[in-house]
Design a protein around this motif. Structure first.
Motif, mmCIF file in Angstrom:
data_model
loop_
_atom_site.group_PDB
_atom_site.id
_atom_site.type_symbol
_atom_site.label_atom_id
_atom_site.label_comp_id
_atom_site.label_asym_id
_atom_site.label_seq_id
_atom_site.Cartn_x
_atom_site.Cartn_y
_atom_site.Cartn_z
ATOM 1 N N ASP A 37 -4.968 20.019 -0.200
ATOM 2 C CA ASP A 37 -5.075 21.061 1.037
ATOM 3 C C ASP A 37 -6.258 21.468 0.668
ATOM 4 O O ASP A 37 -7.179 22.027 -0.464
ATOM 5 C CB ASP A 37 -4.374 21.746 0.657
ATOM 6 N N ARG A 38 -6.994 21.913 1.837
ATOM 7 C CA ARG A 38 -7.996 22.380 2.259
ATOM 8 C C ARG A 38 -8.495 23.895 1.924
ATOM 9 O O ARG A 38 -9.325 24.461 2.346
ATOM 10 C CB ARG A 38 -9.493 22.163 2.514
ATOM 11 N N ARG A 39 -7.252 24.628 2.012
ATOM 12 C CA ARG A 39 -7.309 25.751 1.859
ATOM 13 C C ARG A 39 -7.890 26.771 0.897
ATOM 14 O O ARG A 39 -7.219 25.811 -0.446
ATOM 15 C CB ARG A 39 -5.722 26.206 1.975
ATOM 16 N N ALA A 40 -7.995 27.523 1.591
ATOM 17 C CA ALA A 40 -8.853 29.133 0.109
ATOM 18 C C ALA A 40 -8.007 28.560 -1.454
ATOM 19 O O ALA A 40 -6.965 29.289 -0.813
ATOM 20 C CB ALA A 40 -9.293 29.485 0.535
ATOM 21 N N ARG A 41 -8.699 28.637 -2.398
ATOM 22 C CA ARG A 41 -7.357 28.377 -3.626
ATOM 23 C C ARG A 41 -8.745 28.829 -4.904
ATOM 24 O O ARG A 41 -7.796 29.580 -6.014
ATOM 25 C CB ARG A 41 -6.964 27.010 -4.023
ATOM 26 N N GLN A 42 -9.592 28.801 -4.946
ATOM 27 C CA GLN A 42 -10.231 29.155 -6.145
ATOM 28 C C GLN A 42 -11.701 30.182 -6.121
ATOM 29 O O GLN A 42 -11.555 30.733 -4.519
ATOM 30 C CB GLN A 42 -11.106 27.243 -6.475
ATOM 31 N N VAL A 43 -12.417 30.848 -6.716
ATOM 32 C CA VAL A 43 -13.361 31.824 -6.588
ATOM 33 C C VAL A 43 -14.135 30.969 -6.186
ATOM 34 O O VAL A 43 -15.140 30.158 -6.117
ATOM 35 C CB VAL A 43 -13.722 32.200 -7.803
ATOM 36 N N GLY A 44 -15.146 31.514 -5.322
ATOM 37 C CA GLY A 44 -16.029 31.475 -4.036
ATOM 38 C C GLY A 44 -15.695 30.909 -2.878
ATOM 39 O O GLY A 44 -15.872 30.388 -1.727
ATOM 40 N N ASP A 45 -14.349 30.253 -2.812
ATOM 41 C CA ASP A 45 -13.685 29.404 -1.303
ATOM 42 C C ASP A 45 -13.710 30.727 -0.393
ATOM 43 O O ASP A 45 -13.549 32.194 -0.196
ATOM 44 C CB ASP A 45 -12.878 29.155 -1.413
ATOM 45 N N ILE A 46 -13.829 30.093 1.125
ATOM 46 C CA ILE A 46 -13.860 31.009 1.927
ATOM 47 C C ILE A 46 -12.813 30.768 2.849
ATOM 48 O O ILE A 46 -12.168 30.209 2.609
ATOM 49 C CB ILE A 46 -15.166 30.078 3.104
ATOM 50 N N ILE A 47 -11.896 32.199 3.354
ATOM 51 C CA ILE A 47 -11.129 32.073 3.713
ATOM 52 C C ILE A 47 -11.749 33.124 4.522
ATOM 53 O O ILE A 47 -12.460 34.045 5.178
ATOM 54 C CB ILE A 47 -10.322 32.707 3.544
ATOM 55 N N THR A 48 -10.583 32.775 6.371
ATOM 56 C CA THR A 48 -11.228 33.753 7.644
ATOM 57 C C THR A 48 -9.840 34.825 7.882
ATOM 58 O O THR A 48 -8.654 34.710 7.156
ATOM 59 C CB THR A 48 -10.469 32.845 8.518
ATOM 60 N N VAL A 49 -10.146 36.036 7.380
ATOM 61 C CA VAL A 49 -9.477 37.540 7.835
ATOM 62 C C VAL A 49 -9.208 37.779 9.515
ATOM 63 O O VAL A 49 -10.154 38.585 10.399
ATOM 64 C CB VAL A 49 -9.322 38.495 6.507
ATOM 65 N N THR A 50 -8.068 37.287 10.547
ATOM 66 C CA THR A 50 -7.613 37.881 11.123
ATOM 67 C C THR A 50 -7.464 39.330 11.234
ATOM 68 O O THR A 50 -6.143 39.708 11.545
ATOM 69 C CB THR A 50 -7.022 37.079 11.939
#
Length: 234
Positions: free
Chosen positions: A69-82
């Motif tokens: 699963d390529r969703r963010a789960r580690q430090v440094g991962d990128i996630i988009t906040v709507t």
């Protein structure tokens, strides 16, 4: 006359002292602290190269999962906040009170005759009072913020939640607009597109502001802040 002049001079000095204190309070307001460091992107932890198993088919650190699963789960991962923020609040109050009192006093008599002066009773024979009060107040407020901002995971908490932070700057003509956000996100709330709505961000701190000529034009000057300060005698 001399005593009155001395009092006026002291009063004038007191007013001048209050004005100077208010001026110093308005001018001494420190510029807002630059909080850019609190919203800097978090870099992932550097992985050390494992030179073991040289010549073998398997090499540590070079694995690839076809079902990860390529969703963010580690430090440094990128996630988009709507950003989907909208608040509406209104309040109204009304108060009305009234009171009316009447009191009758018997006429004073002396030797069986009423005591009068110039043909009128010495004591008024009735007392009445009437009090009325009415007050009304109304307050309303509405805020709305929409958009999106991509942030990075800065920390993975022990319960698996992700602490995120980030900022976005946009320079337009003579001004700069920026959006900053930080908070805590549950991995379960992250969608398949690696995005999460802002109302699901815990302890969210969202800042939308700007710098430059346009922002300065919308801010109150030091003289206006002087008359709005608590030290203003007016």
């Amino acid at each position: 006359m001399i005593k009155t002049s001395v009092i006026n001079i002291r009063l004038l000095r007191s007013l001048m002292a209050l004005m100077i204190l208010g001026l110093l309070a308005a001018c001494s307001s420190a510029p807002p602290k630059d909080q850019s460091a609190d919203y800097e992107s978090a870099a992932p932890k550097a992985e050390t190269d494992d030179l073991g198993n040289m010549g073998s088919i398997y090499r540590s650190g070079y694995g690839m999962s076809l079902f990860l699963d390529r969703r963010a789960r580690q430090v440094g991962d990128i996630i988009t906040v709507t950003l989907e923020e909208k608040t509406d609040a209104s309040k109204s109050s009304s108060t009305a009170t009234g009171k009316e009192s009447n009191l009758g006093i018997p006429t004073v008599t002396l030797l069986g005759r009423g005591v009068t002066h110039n043909g009128l009773p010495v004591v008024n024979s009735s007392v009445s009072s009437d009090q009325d009060f009415s007050g009304q107040g109304t307050s309303s407020q509405s805020n709305s913020l929409t958009g999106s901002i991509t942030v990075t995971v800065s920390e993975v908490l022990r319960n698996g939640s992700l602490r995120v932070r980030g900022e976005k700057w946009v320079t337009i003509n003579q001004g700069e607009e920026f959006i900053r956000i930080k908070g805590i996100v549950r991995p379960e709330d992250i969608g398949a597109d690696n995005a999460v709505p802002s109302y699901k961000v815990a302890d969210a701190r969202i800042t939308y502001s700007g710098k430059g000529a346009l922002a300065d034009a919308n801010s109150m000057g030091w003289l206006g802040r002087l008359f709005q300060s608590v030290l203003s005698p007016f």
